[in-house]
Structures are given as structure tokens and as C-alpha cells.
Design an enzyme around this catalytic site. Structure first.
Site, PDB file in Angstrom:
ATOM      1  CB  THR A  25      -0.932  -0.010   1.228  1.00  0.00           C
ATOM      2  OG1 THR A  25      -1.883  -1.072   1.064  1.00  0.00           O
ATOM      3  CG2 THR A  25      -1.673   1.308   1.380  1.00  0.00           C
ATOM      4  CD  GLN A 102      -3.564  -8.062  -1.347  1.00  0.00           C
ATOM      5  OE1 GLN A 102      -3.515  -6.922  -0.902  1.00  0.00           O
ATOM      6  NE2 GLN A 102      -2.850  -9.056  -0.846  1.00  0.00           N
ATOM      7  CG  HIS A 178      -5.735  -8.644   1.446  1.00  0.00           C
ATOM      8  ND1 HIS A 178      -5.214  -9.455   2.435  1.00  0.00           N
ATOM      9  CD2 HIS A 178      -5.152  -7.420   1.615  1.00  0.00           C
ATOM     10  CE1 HIS A 178      -4.356  -8.748   3.169  1.00  0.00           C
ATOM     11  NE2 HIS A 178      -4.297  -7.515   2.685  1.00  0.00           N
ATOM     12  CG  ASN A 181      -1.927  -8.736   6.407  1.00  0.00           C
ATOM     13  OD1 ASN A 181      -1.421  -9.765   6.852  1.00  0.00           O
ATOM     14  ND2 ASN A 181      -1.392  -8.061   5.410  1.00  0.00           N
ATOM     15  CE1 TYR A 183      -6.778  -3.829   6.522  1.00  0.00           C
ATOM     16  CE2 TYR A 183      -5.255  -5.371   5.505  1.00  0.00           C
ATOM     17  CZ  TYR A 183      -5.511  -4.144   6.089  1.00  0.00           C
ATOM     18  OH  TYR A 183      -4.491  -3.231   6.241  1.00  0.00           O
ATOM     19  NE  ARG A 230       0.249 -11.137   1.573  1.00  0.00           N
ATOM     20  CZ  ARG A 230       0.806 -10.012   2.002  1.00  0.00           C
ATOM     21  NH1 ARG A 230       0.068  -8.956   2.302  1.00  0.00           N
ATOM     22  NH2 ARG A 230       2.116  -9.916   2.144  1.00  0.00           N
ATOM     23  CG  ASN A 238      -5.008  -4.078  10.498  1.00  0.00           C
ATOM     24  OD1 ASN A 238      -4.783  -2.937  10.871  1.00  0.00           O
ATOM     25  ND2 ASN A 238      -4.685  -4.508   9.289  1.00  0.00           N
ATOM     26  N   GLY A 323       8.554  -7.610  -0.187  1.00  0.00           N
ATOM     27  CA  GLY A 323       7.840  -6.347  -0.199  1.00  0.00           C
ATOM     28  C   GLY A 323       8.741  -5.132  -0.225  1.00  0.00           C
ATOM     29  NE  ARG A 324       7.825  -1.477   5.195  1.00  0.00           N
ATOM     30  CZ  ARG A 324       7.797  -0.575   6.163  1.00  0.00           C
ATOM     31  NH1 ARG A 324       8.932  -0.075   6.644  1.00  0.00           N
ATOM     32  NH2 ARG A 324       6.642  -0.160   6.670  1.00  0.00           N
TER      33      ARG A 324
END
Length: 370
Positions: A25, A102, A178, A181, A183, A230, A238, A323-324
Site C-alpha cells: 500500500t 489484490q 486478500h 492481515n 481485514y 493470501r 489489525n 515487499g519493502r
């Protein structure tokens, strides 16, 4: 055994290598939560499989206006958004890359200021999460949600189905649902956030119902060979909590197996944080889950070059999502192949803004003067 840089086929998606750009994101969508030309360039820079990713998974993308939980995240539910994403997919394909979107519904991880007419976020149960989200005022505590009524759930499933169809219209090679995490789909899975007493709450079989209905709907709409998922079995992100994650996710994997998904993408440990959570009582045997799933297995969370190479070479995983490092290294694939140094990530430019910290990270030859 294969290497990280060998090709692999995921259902109908042929990849040049097994390095995946994880969903990230970045909060840079334009008016109407529409992808911008800057986003087109960002994904294009990372798309060539000779230097970048074998597969790009886009940033999480909301399936409906009620699915939004953060400022300036893109959607895939309007004609304008589909047109914006088509420019992204065209650019990725022009570089020889592959990209899936996603599909995201944040559920209770939202704020009234982000939702239509200031509505409350929706959730399996009216339990506010301990967490924050990104609004025009910066990071704020999430709002109190309301529990979804039983008769609303078919509409949620249809939103995923429609988003998957629109993804194909936008030129994506597939979709990743998704389910991780903390959600919405993860909220239904877990007994910490799901206190329902109907057919979607209580025992594991009921809590997994919505996720499985979504996966069945999406695979029916676009085909199982273009559908991934995922999951994050033990992440506390979260406020995601469950009393028996091993039993829960073993069951989910067993029920997913007959669908023949293109892949399962599993976050190991705390998303974006520690991989080993055994000291917090969150030990987990991913091998049990993988055995029950039986399909292509993608791993994620904190993988460096050595870990990624070993994961594929040892057979621990079929693909590795990173990712990063992909944020600050558009040519991460080349750098890993050559064991070259990585650019330093500027954490101040992760969320929101313009080109700085987004499309201005240098490629290897620019960084070294080669």
C-alpha cells in the site's frame, strides 16, 4: 531442485522467475480512487522479469466503496478505475511482466471519514479493532463498526465476483483475494473478531464459510487457474486474533484444495514484523497447512537474498514474495541475482506523496555509475 530464478507456471500464468513483488500500500491513487500515470510508471519500473519480478501483486485494491479503509488507495469497482488499471497492465505487459490485482475489503479497519455518507465500517461483529488507519488527518483510531446482517453477505460475495470480472477487463493476468492481515475475510475467520451465532460464526466450519464462498465465486467467474489467495495464520496485524490458528488454517487449507487455486500466498509470522512469534504463544506449523493445500506455495515476510534462495532450492516454497526491498529497488531481481547492494529505503515517503520515494529510486547502473 529449481532456483529462485527459474520459471514456474501458476495455473494459466507462466512466470519467468519465482521472485514475486508483494502487495504494498502506497496511498497514491488519484481522484475517485483511480490509478494515476505515476502509478503506471511505478509498476512499469518493476515489471521486466530480467531485472524485476516474475510476478507483481498490486497494492490492495478495494472491491467497493465500503471496502476502503485508508486514504488514496485504489479501487476496482468503477469504469474509471478499470481504465486506470488497464494503463498499468498494458505497461507491465509491454515490459514482459505479469501482474495480478489484490482484491480487498477492509471490514472494520476503516474510518467514517473514508466511507460513503460517513457510514460505520462493517464487520462480522460490532467489535472495534485496536488499531489505526490513515486519513486526511494522518493516522487515526479506526471507527466503531456495525455487524453485517445475514442478508448482506451474498452482496459481499457478489462484490468480489464483480471485482474479479472487472480485473479481467482491466487486463490483469489474475487476481489475489486478500484474506489476511485482519481485514474483512480474516475477521470472519477468527474467533477474536467473529462472535456471530448464525451460519457464519461459532465453529471453524462456519467462520470459514464466507472466505470459501468468495473463493468459489471468484473461481467460477474467472477460473481457478487465475485465482490466488493470501492468508496470514498468526499475524496480530489489525488486532487479528484466534485461539486455535493451527486448527483454523489447516481446515481452510483442506477446503481450498479442491478449488485448484493458482497459488496460496502465506505470510509467516507478524506481517511486516517478527517471523518467529513462538514466545507470544503463536507457534505454527506451516508444513501441515501446505500439505493440506497441495498447490503452489508462496511465502512472504522478511525474506532476504539468502533466505529466498534457500526457500526455493530446499523445496520449502515454490515462490518467494518480497515487499519493502522492491520499493527502493525497482531492479531487485537483478540485484538478488548478482548479489549487488540494495538502495536504502526512505520510510518517510512510504504513504502518500508524489514521485519522491516512489519512482525516483535508481536502478543498479545509475546507483553505481556502471
Amino acid at each position: 531442485m529449481p532456483t529462485l530464478f527459474d520459471p514456474i507456471r501458476l495455473g494459466d500464468i507462466q512466470l519467468a522467475n519465482r521472485l514475486v513483488m508483494a502487495p504494498l500500500t502506497r496511498n497514491r491513487a488519484g481522484a475517485g480512487q483511480t490509478p494515476t500515470p505515476l502509478m503506471v510508471e511505478y509498476y512499469r519500473q518493476r515489471a521486466n522479469p530480467a531485472t524485476g519480478a516474475g510476478l507483481i501483486i498490486t497494492e490492495a485494491t478495494q472491491i467497493s466503496p465500503m471496502g476502503q479503509g485508508y486514504l488514496d488507495t485504489p479501487g476496482i469497482h468503477s469504469p474509471e478505475q478499470v481504465a486506470g488499471w488497464r494503463r498499468v497492465t498494458d505497461a507491465v505487459h509491454a515490459e514482459g511482466g505479469k501482474v495480478v490485482v489484490q482484491l480487498w475489503h477492509v471490514g472494520r479497519i476503516s474510518h467514517v471519514s473514508l466511507l460513503p455518507e460517513g457510514q460505520a465500517p462493517v464487520a462480522p461483529s460490532a467489535i472495534r479493532a485496536e488499531g489505526k488507519t490513515f486519513t486526511r488527518n494522518g493516522f487515526e483510531p479506526v471507527s466503531q463498526p456495525r455487524a453485517l446482517a445475514l442478508e448482506e453477505l451474498p452482496g459481499i460475495v457478489d462484490d468480489y465476483r464483480r471485482a474479479a470480472r472487472l480485473a479481467m477487463e482491466a487486463g490483469f493476468d489474475g487476481v489475489e483475494v486478500h484474506g489476511a492481515n485482519g481485514y474483512l475475510l480474516d475477521q470472519f475467520l477468527r474467533d477474536g473478531s467473529n462472535h456471530r451465532d448464525d451460519a457464519y460464526g461459532g465453529p471453524v466450519e462456519h467462520r470459514a464459510r464466507l472466505l470459501l464462498e468468495v473463493m468459489e465465486a471468484v473461481t467460477q467467474e474467472i477460473g481457478q487457474s487465475r485465482t490466488g489467495l493470501r492468508l496470514s495464520p498468526v499475524t496480530p496485524s489489525n488486532d487479528a486474533r484466534d485461539s486455535q490458528p493451527q486448527a483454523l488454517f489447516n481446515h481452510v487449507a483442506e477446503r481450498l484444495a479442491p478449488l485448484g487455486l493458482a497459488y496460496l500466498h502465506v505470510v509467516e509470522g507478524h506481517t511486516g514484523g517478527p517471523r518467529d512469534l513462538s514466545e507470544q504463544g503463536a507457534s505454527f506449523d506451516y508444513a501441515q497447512m501446505r500439505q493440506r493445500f497441495g498447490g503452489p506455495w508462496m511465502v512472504n515476510n522478511g525474506y532476504d537474498r539468502r533466505m529466498a534462495l534457500e526457500a526455493v532450492a530446499s523445496g520449502q516454497a515454490d515462490l518467494v514474495a518480497i515487499g519493502r526491498p522492491f520499493i527502493s529497488n525497482p531492479d531487485l531481481g537483478r540485484r538478488l541475482r548478482e548479489d549487488a547492494p540494495l538502495n536504502v529505503l526512505d520510510s518517510k515517503t512510504l504513504y502518500g506523496g508524489g514521485a519522491e520515494g516512489y519512482t525516483d529510486y535508481p536502478a543498479l547502473e545509475e546507483a553505481t555509475g556502471a
